[in-house]
Design an enzyme around this catalytic site. Structure first.
Site, short mmCIF file in Angstrom:
data_model
loop_
_atom_site.label_atom_id
_atom_site.label_comp_id
_atom_site.label_asym_id
_atom_site.label_seq_id
_atom_site.Cartn_x
_atom_site.Cartn_y
_atom_site.Cartn_z
N LYS A 1 16.60 21.27 -10.62
CA LYS A 1 15.96 19.99 -10.97
C LYS A 1 16.89 19.02 -11.68
CE LYS A 1 12.11 18.90 -10.63
NZ LYS A 1 10.89 19.38 -11.27
N HIS B 1 0.83 -1.22 0.00
CA HIS B 1 0.00 0.00 0.00
C HIS B 1 0.86 1.26 0.00
CE1 HIS B 1 -3.41 -2.65 1.21
NE2 HIS B 1 -2.47 -3.24 1.91
#
Ligand code: ARG
Length: 467
Positions: A293, A160
């Site tokens: 980035k 999960h």
């Protein structure tokens, strides 16, 4: 005007040639030209068979063989440019050959483009499956190498997307290897399924001429382990069947799912939130706006390409489902999705191998993530079970402790012993030993588990399989 465009191959029946628009619409040469080497191979085998049964002289056979070699050389050098008026690879080659030798006019004896394209494609699939398998092995080598290098690194395993239980990073990487290992099995099996010769099925009903199907099958290597020819058993099925196309696209789509899931793991691990790994500059890109980035674009693209692989499978299923037997022109649309699956897979497997080869593991981040004692809550329940507490009761007791720890805002393993003992009297002072990760992994040494000795054995097994 009338005969200017007249189609050379079936011109006898026609007064007019096809409209220019129809030529542009119906051509397949723009995508089946890449079958030329297989088409030439098939034609040489067919010519040898015609000679063998006395329908082509030795001189003609020689002229056809030389002519086909010359056509292939012209194709490779770029001298022979495909012509859409000749529709497809088969007619372009036949016409180029006939220009070189009049014997070319005998080549279509007892043969149709329907059994020809089916045979060409089986040769293509045999070749393509070999190439994809080799590329898969290359990727698997990289994965196994990274697993070997990261046996000591322990990370949380997830369910999960919640931290669940500790595993070695090697065990996680070897899970990826299992996925691609099944892909390898699928493509190796497909190469074997492709290995049956449809030539001699004609348009749909074979031929009245005394052709020797076994001879041509042997020429093309469509044989079993004992060298016995393998022939399709029904001429109608042989020209209508597109199962192999669908199976190839299916194997490609499943492999695409694996490429995508592995990529997603890598994208998560590379994020600041996880920080388990970094990827090399070679397979990442920057942002045109945000200077900080460094994006895992190769993995994102792999996740995206998997959508195409699924689309190709869907195209082929839909294409064939409503067709009456046997050949229908719709089937010409069977090749672009197959070629796209092959091309997409080949480059994707190579890119993933390159990306993973340049992956570096950040041990500090992994250690920090896996130090959460909650990851060993299940092991703590097992500890009670070993002291003869029924598992349901043990599960409940640990649940209570987790709740207490959360309430008191302390790590699970730092609850005071008397409080722990009060929850279940089976706890002894050694309960905290359960929180040793080394112990936790070394207790998992049965087949398929993440114990260190299991991992060593799995790596050795992979090395053996990959050669
Ligand atoms: N280019 C065609 C294809 O790929 C070859 C077969 C053509 N056969 C025919 N009956 N028109 O399907």
């Amino acid at each position: 005007m009338a005969n200017e465009n007249k189609q050379a191959t079936w011109g006898g029946r026609f007064k007019d040639g096809p409209a220019e628009l129809m030529q542009r619409f119906s051509e397949s040469i723009s995508f089946d030209w890449r079958l030329a080497p297989f088409d030439v191979q098939v034609s040489k085998a067919h010519a040898a068979m015609l000679n063998h049964i006395g329908l082509m002289s030795a001189d003609e056979l020689q002229a056809v063989r030389d002519g086909l070699d010359a056509v292939l050389a012209d194709i490779e050098s770029g001298e022979l440019v495909p012509n859409i008026a000749s529709e497809d690879v088969h007619m372009n080659i036949e016409q180029a050959l006939t220009k070189k030798t009049p014997a070319g006019a005998r080549l279509q004896t007892a043969r149709s483009r329907n059994d020809q394209v089916a045979t060409d494609m089986r040769l293509f699939f045999r070749d393509a499956c070999g190439k994809v398998s080799a590329q898969l092995k290359q990727l698997l080598r990289v994965i196994v190498e990274q697993a070997e290098a990261n046996q000591q690194i322990v990370i949380p395993g997830y369910t999960h997307l919640q931290r669940a239980q500790p595993v070695s990073m090697a065990h996680h990487l070897l899970a990826w290897a299992q996925m691609f290992g099944r892909d390898l099995e699928r493509f190796e099996a497909l190469a074997e399924r492709a290995n049956i010769c449809p030539l001699g099925s004609g348009a749909l009903a074979g031929s009245t001429l005394p052709i020797d199907r076994a001879f041509v099958a042997k020429e093309l290597g469509f044989v079993d382990a004992n060298g016995e020819p393998r022939l399709t058993a029904n001429s109608m099925d042989a020209v209508a069947d597109r199962d192999l196309f669908i199976e190839f696209a299916n194997a490609g789509a499943i492999c695409g799912v694996h490429l995508s899931r592995v990529s997603e793991d890598g994208i998560l691990w590379n994020s600041a939130e996880f920080g388990y790994v970094r990827f090399s500059d070679a397979f990442t890109t920057g942002s045109s706006l945000m200077p900080q980035k460094k994006n895992p674009d190769s993995l994102e693209l792999l996740r995206g390409k998997s959508a195409r692989l699924q689309g190709n499978l869907q195209t082929l299923l839909t294409l064939s489902k409503g067709l009456p037997l046997t050949y229908n022109r719709d089937l010409q649309e069977d090749k672009p999705p197959v070629f796209d699956t092959f091309d997409t897979l080949m480059i994707s497997l190579e890119v993933l191998a390159g990306t993973l080869a340049g992956m570096t593991v950040r041990a500090d981040k992994c250690t920090a993530a896996v130090s959460d004692p909650l990851l060993l809550a299940t092991d703590l329940a097992d500890y009670l079970v070993a002291k003869e507490v029924p598992f349901r009761e043990a599960h409940h007791a640990i649940g209570t402790l987790v709740g207490m720890a959360e309430e008191q805002n302390v790590p699970l393993n730092q609850l005071p012993f008397d409080a722990v003992k009060k929850v279940n009297p089976a706890f002894d002072a050694d309960w905290v030993d359960v929180f040793d990760l080394k112990r936790a992994l070394s207790l998992r040494e049965r087949p398929g588990m993440p114990g260190p000795e299991q991992t060593v054995a799995r790596i050795a097994a992979w090395r053996k399989r990959l050669g």
